[in-house]
Each structure stands twice: as structure tokens, then as C-alpha cells.
Design a protein around this motif. Structure first.
Motif, PDB file in Angstrom:
ATOM      1  N   LYS A  23      -2.284  12.125   9.291  1.00 38.60           N
ATOM      2  CA  LYS A  23      -2.367  10.887  10.400  1.00 38.60           C
ATOM      3  C   LYS A  23      -1.296  11.583  11.371  1.00 38.60           C
ATOM      4  CE  LYS A  23      -3.179   6.560   8.115  1.00 38.60           C
ATOM      5  NZ  LYS A  23      -3.410   5.456   7.717  1.00 38.60           N
ATOM      6  N   LEU A  24       0.050  12.145  10.529  1.00 42.56           N
ATOM      7  CA  LEU A  24       1.257  12.538  11.490  1.00 42.56           C
ATOM      8  C   LEU A  24       1.105  13.886  12.329  1.00 42.56           C
ATOM      9  CD1 LEU A  24       4.452  11.469   9.313  1.00 42.56           C
ATOM     10  CD2 LEU A  24       3.757  10.219  11.194  1.00 42.56           C
ATOM     11  N   GLU A  25      -0.278  14.657  11.678  1.00 40.68           N
ATOM     12  CA  GLU A  25      -0.036  16.164  11.733  1.00 40.68           C
ATOM     13  C   GLU A  25      -1.228  15.246  13.022  1.00 40.68           C
ATOM     14  OE1 GLU A  25      -1.980  17.969   8.768  1.00 40.68           O
ATOM     15  OE2 GLU A  25       0.092  18.064   8.198  1.00 40.68           O
ATOM     16  N   GLU A  26      -1.957  14.658  12.967  1.00 36.48           N
ATOM     17  CA  GLU A  26      -3.102  14.589  14.051  1.00 36.48           C
ATOM     18  C   GLU A  26      -2.465  13.497  15.762  1.00 36.48           C
ATOM     19  OE1 GLU A  26      -5.594  11.561  12.246  1.00 36.48           O
ATOM     20  OE2 GLU A  26      -6.972  13.035  10.914  1.00 36.48           O
ATOM     21  N   LYS A  27      -1.048  12.876  15.284  1.00 27.83           N
ATOM     22  CA  LYS A  27      -0.521  11.671  16.121  1.00 27.83           C
ATOM     23  C   LYS A  27       0.688  14.049  17.389  1.00 27.83           C
ATOM     24  CE  LYS A  27       0.199   7.898  14.822  1.00 27.83           C
ATOM     25  NZ  LYS A  27       1.123   7.441  14.233  1.00 27.83           N
ATOM     26  N   GLY A  79       1.224  -0.864   0.163  1.00 27.94           N
ATOM     27  CA  GLY A  79      -0.011   0.243   0.081  1.00 27.94           C
ATOM     28  C   GLY A  79       0.527   1.236  -0.396  1.00 27.94           C
ATOM     29  N   GLU A  80       0.188   2.460  -0.441  1.00 26.48           N
ATOM     30  CA  GLU A  80       1.136   3.615  -0.153  1.00 26.48           C
ATOM     31  C   GLU A  80       2.694   3.934   0.977  1.00 26.48           C
ATOM     32  OE1 GLU A  80      -0.047   8.139  -2.716  1.00 26.48           O
ATOM     33  OE2 GLU A  80      -1.468   7.070  -1.148  1.00 26.48           O
ATOM     34  N   GLU A  81       0.982   4.110   1.925  1.00 24.06           N
ATOM     35  CA  GLU A  81       1.823   4.202   3.137  1.00 24.06           C
ATOM     36  C   GLU A  81       3.292   4.110   3.392  1.00 24.06           C
ATOM     37  OE1 GLU A  81      -0.912   4.827   6.621  1.00 24.06           O
ATOM     38  OE2 GLU A  81      -2.205   6.430   4.994  1.00 24.06           O
ATOM     39  N   LEU A  82       2.931   2.140   3.626  1.00 18.67           N
ATOM     40  CA  LEU A  82       3.810   1.300   3.416  1.00 18.67           C
ATOM     41  C   LEU A  82       5.028   0.735   2.988  1.00 18.67           C
ATOM     42  CD1 LEU A  82       1.981  -1.371   5.325  1.00 18.67           C
ATOM     43  CD2 LEU A  82       3.385   0.468   7.325  1.00 18.67           C
ATOM     44  N   SER A  83       4.851   1.174   1.503  1.00 25.17           N
ATOM     45  CA  SER A  83       5.956   1.440   1.044  1.00 25.17           C
ATOM     46  C   SER A  83       6.325   3.195   0.942  1.00 25.17           C
ATOM     47  CB  SER A  83       4.797   1.741  -1.094  1.00 25.17           C
ATOM     48  OG  SER A  83       4.381   0.806  -0.653  1.00 25.17           O
ATOM     49  N   TYR A  84       5.830   3.876   1.924  1.00 22.05           N
ATOM     50  CA  TYR A  84       7.118   4.542   1.216  1.00 22.05           C
ATOM     51  C   TYR A  84       7.994   4.750   3.285  1.00 22.05           C
ATOM     52  CZ  TYR A  84       8.560   9.683   2.767  1.00 22.05           C
ATOM     53  OH  TYR A  84       9.213  10.457   3.609  1.00 22.05           O
ATOM     54  N   THR A  85       6.152   4.323   4.534  1.00 28.83           N
ATOM     55  CA  THR A  85       7.867   4.248   5.532  1.00 28.83           C
ATOM     56  C   THR A  85       8.584   3.166   5.774  1.00 28.83           C
ATOM     57  OG1 THR A  85       5.692   5.047   6.570  1.00 28.83           O
ATOM     58  CG2 THR A  85       7.210   4.036   7.864  1.00 28.83           C
ATOM     59  N   PRO A  95      10.656   9.339  -3.542  1.00 30.44           N
ATOM     60  CA  PRO A  95       9.235   8.744  -2.724  1.00 30.44           C
ATOM     61  C   PRO A  95       9.288  10.563  -2.270  1.00 30.44           C
ATOM     62  CG  PRO A  95      10.743   7.918  -2.520  1.00 30.44           C
ATOM     63  CD  PRO A  95      12.056   8.452  -3.548  1.00 30.44           C
ATOM     64  N   GLN A  96       7.806  10.624  -1.701  1.00 31.86           N
ATOM     65  CA  GLN A  96       7.490  11.725  -1.316  1.00 31.86           C
ATOM     66  C   GLN A  96       6.234  10.959   0.081  1.00 31.86           C
ATOM     67  OE1 GLN A  96       9.015  15.192  -1.427  1.00 31.86           O
ATOM     68  NE2 GLN A  96       9.728  14.637  -3.015  1.00 31.86           N
ATOM     69  N   MET A  97       5.750  11.611   0.578  1.00 31.12           N
ATOM     70  CA  MET A  97       5.284  10.861   1.668  1.00 31.12           C
ATOM     71  C   MET A  97       4.049  11.359   2.170  1.00 31.12           C
ATOM     72  SD  MET A  97       4.949  12.143   6.028  1.00 31.12           S
ATOM     73  CE  MET A  97       6.961  11.768   5.648  1.00 31.12           C
ATOM     74  N   PRO A  98       3.454  10.400   1.236  1.00 30.08           N
ATOM     75  CA  PRO A  98       1.686  10.230   0.853  1.00 30.08           C
ATOM     76  C   PRO A  98       1.410  11.324   2.169  1.00 30.08           C
ATOM     77  CG  PRO A  98       2.341   7.946   0.725  1.00 30.08           C
ATOM     78  CD  PRO A  98       3.891   9.211   2.072  1.00 30.08           C
ATOM     79  N   GLU A  99       0.327  12.345   1.291  1.00 27.82           N
ATOM     80  CA  GLU A  99      -0.658  13.142   1.741  1.00 27.82           C
ATOM     81  C   GLU A  99      -1.600  12.867   3.135  1.00 27.82           C
ATOM     82  OE1 GLU A  99      -1.063  16.580   1.980  1.00 27.82           O
ATOM     83  OE2 GLU A  99       0.569  16.111  -0.038  1.00 27.82           O
ATOM     84  N   SER A 100      -2.408  11.164   3.713  1.00 25.91           N
ATOM     85  CA  SER A 100      -2.692  10.381   3.891  1.00 25.91           C
ATOM     86  C   SER A 100      -1.923  10.430   5.355  1.00 25.91           C
ATOM     87  CB  SER A 100      -2.847   9.703   3.779  1.00 25.91           C
ATOM     88  OG  SER A 100      -2.151   8.264   2.831  1.00 25.91           O
TER      89      SER A 100
END
Length: 248
Positions: free
Chosen positions: A242-246, A38-44, A233-238
Motif C-alpha cells: 500500500k505504501l509503495e502504491e502511494k 488486524g495485522e496492519e493496524l496492530s503494526y501501525t 514487529p515487522q511491517m506486514p507485506e500488505s
């Protein structure tokens, strides 16, 4: 001088097949694994993604390389051996059967898989770091020539690490093909720690240059054929949200 050119035919054919499989399969496996994560884990987990995709690609590429690698080493190291691939290939097949071509597959994987993992993962992360910390403008604002300079620099840095990681196994592969019936462990014991690392400096220079040229040619062909060249790669907006909310 003639001895310096011995084994050029299997070397050229073998590494051409391997390079084609390595770069092609890497793109395929990267897309497959990215889709699974998925997009998020592919970046992380992008470094792990590069490592897994490149290891998978090299595994299959080495199956094509191994028979020609065996022929090359036989030509270069066995006294009286014919310098012609068309004679050496059937001779190995006659003397040792099909497994004669693959007796070095395990040490070849030991050499090539870590080499390729370092080559692709280091290259990808170095390109990312250069655009982030060295180049004073975004990649999209760089000319094609500037982008290719970054590609060459990142390729050379990756090549240095590749040479260090793969050198001991490369030495073992050469020793194995010199001595029939020897195992990788036996070859390593005969060489010793000093022998395993002998010739590292010229290998670093050679592999660094070759790796830089490989990446440069690969990227230049993409430019010439107008194939997609994804930016770092750029960090996905989603994930940003999530990081902003944390942090709140």
C-alpha cells in the motif's frame, strides 16, 4: 537491621501474584487487541497496542496486590504493629473491613498503571530500536546469550522511565497507609512538590535494576522452556504494498 526486613512476606507474595498477573494478562490482552485491530493496524498502532494491553493487565494484577500492599505498609510504618502477615491481615479485616485492604487501590492504580504502561511499551520499542540501530546483525542471527543481553539493556532503560513516572504516586500510597482516614489529595498536599519527588535517585537505581532482571528472567524462562519468542514487529507485506502504491 531487623527493621529493614519488616514487611518482606506481604511484599514477596504480593509482587509475585502481581507479576504473574501482569506478564500473563499482558500477553492475553495484546493478542486480544491485536486480533481486534488486524495485522496492519496492530503494526501501525503498536505503541498504543502495548499501552492498552499493559494498562488492562495491570488493572487486574493490582486487585491481587492491593491487600498485601496494605499489610506491608502497615507493618513498616505503624509503631508496634506485628511483623507477621498472619496477624496483620486479620487485624486490618477486623478494624476496617474488606475495604481496609482497598482504600489505596485508586492511588495504587495511579502508580502502577502508568508504571506498567511505560515498562512494557518502552521495553518493546527499545528492543526494536536496539536491533534496528545498535546490533549489527538481525535478531535471528544473534545467539540466545546476545538476545538476553539486549533484553536486559532494554529492561533497564524501561525501568528508569518507570521509576520517574510512578514515583509521585508511590510516595502518596505510602503516606496514605501511614495516616488513617487520609485521602490521596490530602496526602499529596501534605507532601508538597518536593516531598513527592524525594528519593527519586535511589528509586531509579532500584527500579531500573529490578525491571531489567524481571525482563531477563521472563525471557530466559521462555528460552529454557522453548516457548515462542516473537521477534520485533515487522511491517506486514500488505502494508508495504500500500505504501509503495502511494509513492508511485
Amino acid at each position: 537491621m531487623r527493621g529493614l526486613g519488616k514487611g518482606w512476606a506481604p511484599t514477596a507474595i504480593g509482587y509475585s501474584l502481581q507479576g504473574l498477573g501482569k506478564f500473563g494478562f499482558y500477553e492475553v490482552f495484546k493478542k486480544i487487541y491485536s486480533g481486534m485491530l488486524g495485522e496492519e493496524l496492530s503494526y501501525t498502532w503498536r505503541t498504543s497496542l502495548y499501552l492498552a494491553a499493559s494498562a488492562s493487565a495491570e488493572f487486574f494484577a493490582d486487585i491481587a496486590l492491593c491487600p498485601l500492599e496494605a499489610c506491608k505498609v502497615r507493618i513498616q510504618t505503624q509503631p508496634g504493629c506485628s511483623p507477621y502477615l498472619r496477624k496483620v491481615f486479620p487485624q486490618i479485616l477486623k478494624d476496617e473491613g474488606i475495604m481496609g485492604f482497598y482504600k489505596g487501590i485508586s492511588p495504587l492504580w495511579m502508580r502502577q498503571i502508568p508504571y506498567t504502561m511505560m515498562k512494557f511499551a518502552c521495553f518493546e520499542r527499545t528492543v526494536e530500536a536496539i536491533y534496528k540501530h545498535v546490533v549489527p546483525k538481525p535478531r535471528d542471527e544473534c545467539s540466545k546469550s546476545e538476545q538476553l543481553i539486549v533484553t536486559f539493556a532494554a529492561g533497564y532503560i524501561a525501568g528508569v522511565f518507570c521509576a520517574i513516572v510512578s514515583h509521585p504516586a508511590d510516595t502518596v500510597v505510602s503516606k496514605l497507609n501511614q495516616e488513617k482516614g487520609s485521602t490521596a489529595i490530602e496526602a499529596a498536599k501534605k507532601l508538597g512538590m518536593k516531598g513527592l519527588w524525594k528519593g527519586l535517585t535511589p528509586r531509579i537505581i532500584m527500579i531500573g535494576t529490578l525491571t531489567a532482571l524481571q525482563w531477563f528472567i521472563y525471557d530466559a524462562v521462555k528460552v529454557w522452556l522453548r516457548l515462542p519468542r516473537p521477534p520485533p514487529p515487522q511491517m506486514p507485506e500488505s502494508l508495504k504494498k500500500k505504501l509503495e502504491e502511494k509513492q508511485k
